[in-house]
Write an enzyme that holds these catalytic residues in place. Structure first.
Site, mmCIF file in Angstrom:
data_model
loop_
_atom_site.group_PDB
_atom_site.id
_atom_site.type_symbol
_atom_site.label_atom_id
_atom_site.label_comp_id
_atom_site.label_asym_id
_atom_site.label_seq_id
_atom_site.Cartn_x
_atom_site.Cartn_y
_atom_site.Cartn_z
ATOM 1 N N LYS A 184 34.317 74.705 52.943
ATOM 2 C CA LYS A 184 33.018 73.948 53.035
ATOM 3 C C LYS A 184 31.732 74.648 53.118
ATOM 4 O O LYS A 184 31.774 75.799 54.333
ATOM 5 C CB LYS A 184 33.276 73.106 54.811
ATOM 6 C CG LYS A 184 31.819 71.832 53.982
ATOM 7 C CD LYS A 184 31.613 70.913 55.553
ATOM 8 C CE LYS A 184 30.531 71.656 56.129
ATOM 9 N NZ LYS A 184 28.901 71.778 54.897
ATOM 10 N N GLU A 259 31.477 84.378 62.707
ATOM 11 C CA GLU A 259 30.281 84.815 62.697
ATOM 12 C C GLU A 259 28.717 84.526 62.970
ATOM 13 O O GLU A 259 28.121 83.508 62.187
ATOM 14 C CB GLU A 259 30.207 85.689 61.041
ATOM 15 C CG GLU A 259 31.299 86.259 60.861
ATOM 16 C CD GLU A 259 31.761 87.436 60.686
ATOM 17 O OE1 GLU A 259 30.618 88.019 61.754
ATOM 18 O OE2 GLU A 259 32.417 88.306 60.938
ATOM 19 N N CYS A 293 21.232 86.634 58.459
ATOM 20 C CA CYS A 293 21.617 87.132 59.571
ATOM 21 C C CYS A 293 21.497 88.976 59.702
ATOM 22 O O CYS A 293 21.078 88.576 61.326
ATOM 23 C CB CYS A 293 22.542 86.958 59.949
ATOM 24 S SG CYS A 293 23.992 87.961 57.898
ATOM 25 N N GLU A 392 16.326 83.057 66.492
ATOM 26 C CA GLU A 392 16.077 83.408 65.213
ATOM 27 C C GLU A 392 15.345 82.796 64.168
ATOM 28 O O GLU A 392 15.819 81.885 64.290
ATOM 29 C CB GLU A 392 17.971 83.053 64.756
ATOM 30 C CG GLU A 392 17.778 83.899 63.816
ATOM 31 C CD GLU A 392 19.846 83.620 63.599
ATOM 32 O OE1 GLU A 392 20.040 83.045 63.929
ATOM 33 O OE2 GLU A 392 20.268 84.314 62.325
HETATM 34 P P1 NAD Z 1 24.237 76.282 60.699
HETATM 35 O O1 NAD Z 1 24.676 76.383 61.352
HETATM 36 O O2 NAD Z 1 23.236 75.214 60.610
HETATM 37 O O3 NAD Z 1 25.578 75.282 59.147
HETATM 38 C C1 NAD Z 1 26.729 76.627 58.904
HETATM 39 C C2 NAD Z 1 27.699 75.231 58.287
HETATM 40 O O4 NAD Z 1 28.024 74.570 59.377
HETATM 41 C C3 NAD Z 1 26.894 74.079 56.984
HETATM 42 O O5 NAD Z 1 28.097 74.363 56.285
HETATM 43 C C4 NAD Z 1 26.967 73.647 57.106
HETATM 44 O O6 NAD Z 1 26.875 72.411 57.340
HETATM 45 C C5 NAD Z 1 28.041 73.245 58.872
HETATM 46 N N1 NAD Z 1 28.100 72.555 60.064
HETATM 47 C C6 NAD Z 1 27.015 72.348 60.611
HETATM 48 N N2 NAD Z 1 27.229 71.183 61.920
HETATM 49 C C7 NAD Z 1 28.624 71.373 61.443
HETATM 50 C C8 NAD Z 1 29.504 71.180 62.678
HETATM 51 N N3 NAD Z 1 29.596 70.016 63.823
HETATM 52 N N4 NAD Z 1 31.179 71.142 62.540
HETATM 53 C C9 NAD Z 1 31.167 71.915 61.392
HETATM 54 N N5 NAD Z 1 30.161 72.842 60.896
HETATM 55 C C10 NAD Z 1 28.720 72.112 60.784
HETATM 56 O O7 NAD Z 1 23.544 77.615 59.670
HETATM 57 P P2 NAD Z 1 22.756 77.609 58.375
HETATM 58 O O8 NAD Z 1 21.649 77.159 59.319
HETATM 59 O O9 NAD Z 1 23.755 76.276 56.423
HETATM 60 O O10 NAD Z 1 22.992 78.639 58.125
HETATM 61 C C11 NAD Z 1 21.894 79.766 59.317
HETATM 62 C C12 NAD Z 1 22.567 81.125 59.804
HETATM 63 O O11 NAD Z 1 24.069 81.558 59.259
HETATM 64 C C13 NAD Z 1 21.993 81.573 60.626
HETATM 65 O O12 NAD Z 1 22.133 81.260 62.187
HETATM 66 C C14 NAD Z 1 22.500 82.823 60.121
HETATM 67 O O13 NAD Z 1 22.178 83.982 60.925
HETATM 68 C C15 NAD Z 1 23.517 82.742 59.985
HETATM 69 N N6 NAD Z 1 24.818 83.199 59.562
HETATM 70 C C16 NAD Z 1 25.648 84.576 60.206
HETATM 71 C C17 NAD Z 1 26.316 85.473 59.271
HETATM 72 C C18 NAD Z 1 26.716 86.466 59.808
HETATM 73 O O14 NAD Z 1 27.848 87.247 59.350
HETATM 74 N N7 NAD Z 1 26.888 86.389 61.269
HETATM 75 C C19 NAD Z 1 25.753 85.312 57.566
HETATM 76 C C20 NAD Z 1 25.119 84.411 57.084
HETATM 77 C C21 NAD Z 1 24.662 83.535 58.046
#
Ligand code: NAD
Length: 502
Positions: A184, A259, A293, A392
């Site tokens: 997803k 992650e 990230c 963050e």
């Molecule tokens: P997010 O956590 O809001 O969403 C990530 C994904 O989770 C999206 O596809 C979203 O639709 C889904 N999601 C949201 N609520 C959910 C739920 N209740 N159940 C299941 N899935 C759900 O993050 P974002 O705003 O899309 O991305 C930014 C974040 O991602 C930052 O915190 C960043 O640090 C992190 N990130 C981490 C890495 C890593 O390798 N550690 C890499 C890239 C991004």
């Protein structure tokens, strides 16, 4: 008029990819991909709901036995063909990634797309070399060996900041090891994940091995994480959502790979090359408009270099050209959305009460006012326990703080809940060696910040999660280990039977 990627026909059949075909969602909720550079809706589509997730998991389960039963060489060949097909599509991927994310073309063309395609080539090779211990007669009376087996259907959830790279990091080790997958992507950025999956089919990877469901987190995300037909959840995203995902996955006893967020420190010792450190800080803080990230977010600079570092960084930030991602000469594009821009502005505006905004701290006006842009921003004088240093921000914002002793610099670097990445800047091998040992992060760069490479693992310490993406280490995540212990004696009564038979 700047040329953009035309998606109107490309995804007319829908933004779901199940059993080798694009299909519409059936949640009843519509959504549109928005170009963050203009605020225009470029592609409306129907989101996936629980029924779409169920279909995708069904397709992945059906495809699993044959894919898991194929030889590593067969999987490797198919993935090599996939890499070749992707390279033919490079231009399309670059434009699609830039359109949906607002990334400057040069970032998509030089980082996201080639890096992701190199991942495919890496895993095509790695598929034939799953590591394990050597078989041996450890007990003296049995031959023991280890089988590394796929788990089944992997359910992955990915964020919007590097959609293609995240699709690659999630899909490749999973399928190289013989699993099938339902991914997803973020509903803000589905294009390149869908194109990645289509290219797999064009390369001869069987239908159902790679499936994409584009839906909202609360609905499609939770349906996927909680689905009983999914063996493992692999999630990349924020720490807050990661906690929710962990709860649901744990309730269904799934293997979990997380992650999560980061707040990378950037530690500059007083013998560092100032020019290199200043360039590294600006590039490390601003890459992908700071929506990375591992971005440099907290620069700790030893007192003798502090003033000069602040001045050099502010000067370099002022020279970064903010503009349309598709225009020549743009260094920094918009953030992913107006909501994200406002969130970043909120962090900076609240910081004005306790810190100094040295440069930036505003959205640009003029032609850029309609996009989700925010100027490169440097913040000084913020206390270590303040929001801007601890949380963050996920925007083009760097906080800079001074430190005195080496002990203090390393302690400050470790003083957040996160532990994804960090860098240390010094010409002294003992100082950099100490930083590499003592900074609690999944990656420590020395005299650089940001580069990643397919052969090396990426993953967090502490609240940044657990598990590794990329590299042969990711097979630890996507395989289960079976110990097979085979009697070599043929005896009816084994020596250990004495414990039962006397
Ligand atoms: P997010 O956590 O809001 O969403 C990530 C994904 O989770 C999206 O596809 C979203 O639709 C889904 N999601 C949201 N609520 C959910 C739920 N209740 N159940 C299941 N899935 C759900 O993050 P974002 O705003 O899309 O991305 C930014 C974040 O991602 C930052 O915190 C960043 O640090 C992190 N990130 C981490 C890495 C890593 O390798 N550690 C890499 C890239 C991004």
């Amino acid at each position: 008029m700047v040329q953009r990627f035309d998606v109107s026909d490309r995804f007319a059949a829908g933004a779901q990819y199940v059993a080798g075909r694009l299909a519409p969602g059936s949640s009843g909720s519509s959504h549109a991909v928005v170009d963050p550079a203009t605020g225009e809706r470029v592609h409306p589509f129907e989101l996936a709901g629980a029924a779409d997730v169920d279909r995708a998991v069904g397709a992945a389960r059906e495809a699993f036995p044959a894919w898991a039963g194929s030889t590593p060489a067969d999987r490797s060949d198919a993935m090599h063909r996939w890499a070749a097909r992707l390279r033919e599509l490079t231009g399309e991927f670059v434009y699609a990634e830039s359109l949906q994310c607002g990334k400057p073309l040069k970032l998509s063309a030089e980082f996201d797309v080639p890096g992701s395609f190199d991942n495919v080539a890496f895993f095509a090779g790695a598929a034939r070399q799953l590591p394990g211990v050597a078989a041996a007669e450890y007990s003296g009376e049995h031959t023991s060996y280890v089988r590394r087996e796929p788990l089944g259907v992997i359910g992955s959830v990915a964020p919007w900041n590097y959609p293609l790279q995240m699709a690659a990091w999630k899909i490749l080790p999973a399928v190289a090891a013989g699993n099938t997958i339902v991914l997803k992507p973020s509903e803000l950025t589905p294009f390149t994940s869908l194109m990645f999956a289509e290219a797999a089919r064009e390369a001869g990877i069987p239908d159902g091995v790679v499936n994409i469901v584009t839906g909202a987190g609360r609905e499609a995300g939770e349906a996927l994480v909680g689905h009983p037909g999914v063996a493992m959840t692999s999630f990349t995203g924020s720490t807050a959502v990661g906690k929710r995902v962990a709860e649901i996955a744990t309730g269904t006893v799934k293997r979990l790979h997380l992650e999560l967020g980061g707040k990378a420190p950037f530690v500059v010792f007083d013998d560092a090359d100032l020019e290199a450190a200043a360039h590294g800080a600006v590039a490390g803080a601003l890459i992908n408009s700071g929506q990375d990230c591992t971005a440099a977010t907290r620069a700790y600079v030893q007192r003798p270099l502090y003033e000069a570092f602040v001045a050099a960084v502010a000067d370099l930030m002022g020279g970064v050209r903010v503009g349309d991602p598709f225009a020549d000469g743009t260094d920094l594009g918009p953030l992913i959305s107006h909501a994200q821009r406002d969130r970043v502005a909120g962090f900076v505006d609240r910081a004005r009460a306790y810190a100094t905004v040295v440069t930036g701290g505003a959205a640009p006006g003029g032609d850029l006012a309609k996009g989700a842009y925010y100027l490169p921003t440097l913040i000084a004088d913020a206390p270590q326990d303040s929001e801007i240093v601890q949380h963050e921000v996920f925007g083009p914002v760097l906080a800079v703080l001074p430190f005195d002793s080496d002990d203090e610099g390393i302690a400050l670097a470790n003083d957040t809940p996160y532990g994804l990445a960090a860098s240390a800047w010094s010409r002294d091998v003992f100082r950099t060696g100490r930083a590499a040992r003592e900074i609690q992060a999944g990656c420590v760069w020395i005299n650089d910040h940001i580069p990643i490479i397919s052969e090396m693992p990426h993953g967090g310490y502490k609240a940044s999660g657990h598990g590794k993406d990329m590299s042969a280490y990711s097979f630890e995540e996507y395989t289960q280990i079976k110990h097979v212990m085979s009697d070599t004696t043929g005896a009816a009564r084994k020596p250990w039977h004495r414990t039962v038979f006397g």
